[in-house]
Write an enzyme that holds these catalytic residues in place. Sequence first.
Site, PDB file in Angstrom:
ATOM      1  N   GLU A  96     -10.554  -7.962   4.336  1.00  0.00           N
ATOM      2  CA  GLU A  96      -9.968  -8.015   5.669  1.00  0.00           C
ATOM      3  C   GLU A  96     -10.804  -8.687   6.762  1.00  0.00           C
ATOM      4  O   GLU A  96     -10.252  -9.367   7.613  1.00  0.00           O
ATOM      5  CB  GLU A  96      -9.621  -6.583   6.115  1.00  0.00           C
ATOM      6  CG  GLU A  96      -8.561  -5.971   5.248  1.00  0.00           C
ATOM      7  CD  GLU A  96      -8.391  -4.478   5.507  1.00  0.00           C
ATOM      8  OE1 GLU A  96      -9.327  -3.714   5.225  1.00  0.00           O
ATOM      9  OE2 GLU A  96      -7.336  -4.091   6.016  1.00  0.00           O
ATOM     10  N   ARG A 110      -7.423   3.065  13.248  1.00  0.00           N
ATOM     11  CA  ARG A 110      -8.298   1.899  13.069  1.00  0.00           C
ATOM     12  C   ARG A 110      -8.291   1.030  14.329  1.00  0.00           C
ATOM     13  O   ARG A 110      -9.301   0.424  14.675  1.00  0.00           O
ATOM     14  CB  ARG A 110      -7.959   1.108  11.808  1.00  0.00           C
ATOM     15  CG  ARG A 110      -9.086   0.161  11.400  1.00  0.00           C
ATOM     16  CD  ARG A 110      -8.867  -0.488  10.045  1.00  0.00           C
ATOM     17  NE  ARG A 110      -9.403   0.280   8.943  1.00  0.00           N
ATOM     18  CZ  ARG A 110     -10.690   0.260   8.535  1.00  0.00           C
ATOM     19  NH1 ARG A 110     -11.567  -0.502   9.142  1.00  0.00           N
ATOM     20  NH2 ARG A 110     -11.075   0.988   7.516  1.00  0.00           N
ATOM     21  N   GLU A 146       0.857  -1.198   0.000  1.00  0.00           N
ATOM     22  CA  GLU A 146       0.000   0.000   0.000  1.00  0.00           C
ATOM     23  C   GLU A 146       0.891   1.245   0.000  1.00  0.00           C
ATOM     24  O   GLU A 146       0.702   2.161  -0.776  1.00  0.00           O
ATOM     25  CB  GLU A 146      -0.938   0.006   1.218  1.00  0.00           C
ATOM     26  CG  GLU A 146      -1.834   1.245   1.252  1.00  0.00           C
ATOM     27  CD  GLU A 146      -2.902   1.217   2.330  1.00  0.00           C
ATOM     28  OE1 GLU A 146      -3.211   0.139   2.860  1.00  0.00           O
ATOM     29  OE2 GLU A 146      -3.442   2.296   2.644  1.00  0.00           O
TER      30      GLU A 146
HETATM   31  N1  LUZ Z   1      -5.594   1.939   4.342  1.00  0.00           N
HETATM   32  C1  LUZ Z   1      -5.825   3.244   4.566  1.00  0.00           C
HETATM   33  C2  LUZ Z   1      -6.323   0.982   4.917  1.00  0.00           C
HETATM   34  O1  LUZ Z   1      -5.110   4.079   4.044  1.00  0.00           O
HETATM   35  N2  LUZ Z   1      -6.847   3.585   5.361  1.00  0.00           N
HETATM   36  C3  LUZ Z   1      -7.650   2.696   5.963  1.00  0.00           C
HETATM   37  O2  LUZ Z   1      -8.578   3.062   6.682  1.00  0.00           O
HETATM   38  C4  LUZ Z   1      -7.370   1.329   5.752  1.00  0.00           C
HETATM   39  N3  LUZ Z   1      -8.086   0.392   6.349  1.00  0.00           N
HETATM   40  C5  LUZ Z   1      -7.799  -0.882   6.144  1.00  0.00           C
HETATM   41  C6  LUZ Z   1      -6.754  -1.211   5.321  1.00  0.00           C
HETATM   42  N4  LUZ Z   1      -6.024  -0.295   4.707  1.00  0.00           N
HETATM   43 MO1  MOS Z   2      -4.651  -2.707   3.333  1.00  0.00          MO
HETATM   44  S1  MOS Z   2      -4.039  -3.389   5.106  1.00  0.00           S
HETATM   45  O1  MOS Z   2      -3.533  -2.383   2.244  1.00  0.00           O
HETATM   46  O2  MOS Z   2      -6.178  -2.909   3.008  1.00  0.00           O
END
Ligand code: LUZ
Ligand code: MOS
Length: 751
Positions: free
Chosen positions: A707, A304, A226
């Site tokens: 998830e 989160r 990510e």
């Molecule tokens: N990525 C992000 C995530 O940038 N914001 C989020 O709230 C998130 N939640 C789950 C997985 N990736």
């Molecule tokens: Mo995410 S933890 O790249 O949804």
Amino acid sequence: MKNLDTEKHIKGKSLFIDDFPTPDGTLILDVFYSSVAHAKIVSVDYSEAEKLDGVKKIITAGDIIGENQIGGIIHDETLLAENEVTYIGEPIAIIAAKDKRTAHKAKSLINIKYEELPVITDPKEACEKGELIIPPRIFSCGDIYNTWDCCDYIFEDTVETGGQEHLYLETQGSIAIPVEGKKIKIISSTQGPTYVQKAVSKVLNIPMHFVEVDVLRLGGAFGGKEDQATAFGAMAGLAAYILQRPAKLVLNRHDDLVITGKRHPYISDYKIGLNKEGKILAYEVSYYQNSGACADLSTPILDRSLFHATNSYSIPNVKSTGYCCRTNLAPNTAFRGFGGPQAMFVIEAAIHKAAEEMGIDVEEIQKKNLVSEKDVTHYGQVLNNCNAQKCFNQTTDLYNYNQLKLDVKKFNSENDQYKKGIAIMPICFGISFTNSFLNQGSALIHIYTDGSVQISAAAVEMGQGVNQKLRLIAANVFSIPVELITVESTNTTRVANTSPTAASSGADLNGNAVFIACNNLLDRLINRAAEILNITDPKLISIKNGTVYISGEKTDLAWNGLIEQAYFNRVNLSSQALYTTPEIYFDKETNKGNPFAYHVYGTAVITSKVDCVRGIYNIESVKLVHDFGKSIDPVVDKGQTEGAVVQGLGWLTIEEIAHNVNGKLLSDTLSTYKVPDIYFAPDEIEIEFLEDSENRFGPLNSKAIGEPPFMYGIGGYFSIINAIKSFNPKLEINYSAPITPEKVLMSLYGK
Ligand code: LUZ
Ligand code: MOS
């Protein structure tokens, strides 16, 4: 399996970064990185390495044309270290050579001198020393301080969860190709093409429209790409741009394990207060997140955790505090669940401890406190279409939990060497990026004159099946065979300003965008069909199974003919659409709002068996009822659920990240870091789709899947704990994960 890529994968025909044919003369890159966790760089001598035949150039921070900065949210991360290093694995230089061997050899010839500085690996120590990335964050509701007096029982403890290696099959990598006019093209294994585009533009000091990023597919990501794919895209871009030659960087497994961050380990202190009946009245928790050396995504990950502090329970008085603690480890990053699992483990541990001390069943406390319709969360969101209780009750009924529990009891009374344990794990996971602005998806659809359809979207295919879902959505809107539809690579020249494919929201956001774009096209086609068929009211026209109908009556006009005639009539056969999740907002001052479009619910019952001589165990069964909404592709969704369950179980059981006090990763090979394989996977995973679940925020009424099922793995941990307890009832349990076979063995014979 119906996934679009399945056949190509099986035949070995799917391309990943290292498989792309590259132009002759492509330079191969390798990363020279810090071997100490915290130090001033006194000197680096590249002369021996540079002399090596086949080394083209060694690129350092001084060669960076634009800004040496890749921090996405907080600007605290250099692409290449300058005077100081803050973790082992921190990139210092990029070696560009004629081939892999030469680059690797050159790396060993670099001579670096450090002046070592104190190393912090423990988040609480970092916190005490004021090493916080941002000030503490607090989410709260009610009034815990005046509630403690009303509680019949109060329990406090400290629990820990460990890190987790993503172990995507495809390691991090990028190819960069200079394009005429000072432009550049990057082929990247990233979840966030726009992040790579931005970083390359910044590092090279060129505008974003000079940078094209293309992503065909990833060999897995799990959050690890990510944010952290960006650095490698930028490194390849930098080398290719400076040298004006194509350049490829693909990390070997060892370097990937050392350089990249993992799931954040947490140390958490909690205090829970209940009344005699098992109702939770107050919950106070502090999370010490081991963020690593740079912010990366640590701050939204912490948020989160705070959102999911109470899992699927309704607690009137909550105070949850989070600390992003800067340590000298590789920057930890997104990983499936994004801080949610860490927090959900803590509340489950608190409930288990309370049940144990109060002498009541865990499931009694769980059930008594489950959220229900219109409950308000501690962050102020009203829960609509709350399916928590439905899932819990259906799981216990369908799989006959009482009988399973009796079976375990009977087995344990008849066996000495083996003991079984059983646990229930309810989940509640909020769907939407917690940063509201990221909740946008876009799609560009072309229909060609032969009737075939091509989709481009912001979503990145990483094995999760998003492309197949997008195809099915388009096929559903047009009512044409899915074979007429392809999904193209994710490319910043076709779809701009992409949110990363993350937060389980790729199919939701981009599926909705595909839905809108296809409906725009359908409207034009229906109008054209009405003209062709001389019908004044286009509402009477529909398309079914590739044929045009008038008021339910079949006509001779087929999809292909309609498209051809639309073209000759100069109808626009392309459409672009943006979908933005409605009704979401969050106030980051008060930490209240409506951050999630909806929540996903489910409940699993997990049974495991422990060998009380060896300490080894196996997960016998995972039986669950999960809220999929109306699944777009049940096979893909089932696959995602099974994979998430196994990955969740791995995190809590056999996967153990270990560092020494000097910040060196000890579990840096696959012989010391154990990941679940098919032999570890539960003997049985039973998945039941919750019936009658509606979701107006999901395309075709579906719900996000990536998830949420990961968190069922937490139940595996507690099932093992329960098995240990039946062998060693006097044990005082230390709730810390992962519960490796070594820990099980010590617990079986400990006090
Ligand atoms: N990525 C992000 C995530 O940038 N914001 C989020 O709230 C998130 N939640 C789950 C997985 N990736
Ligand atoms: Mo995410 S933890 O790249 O949804």
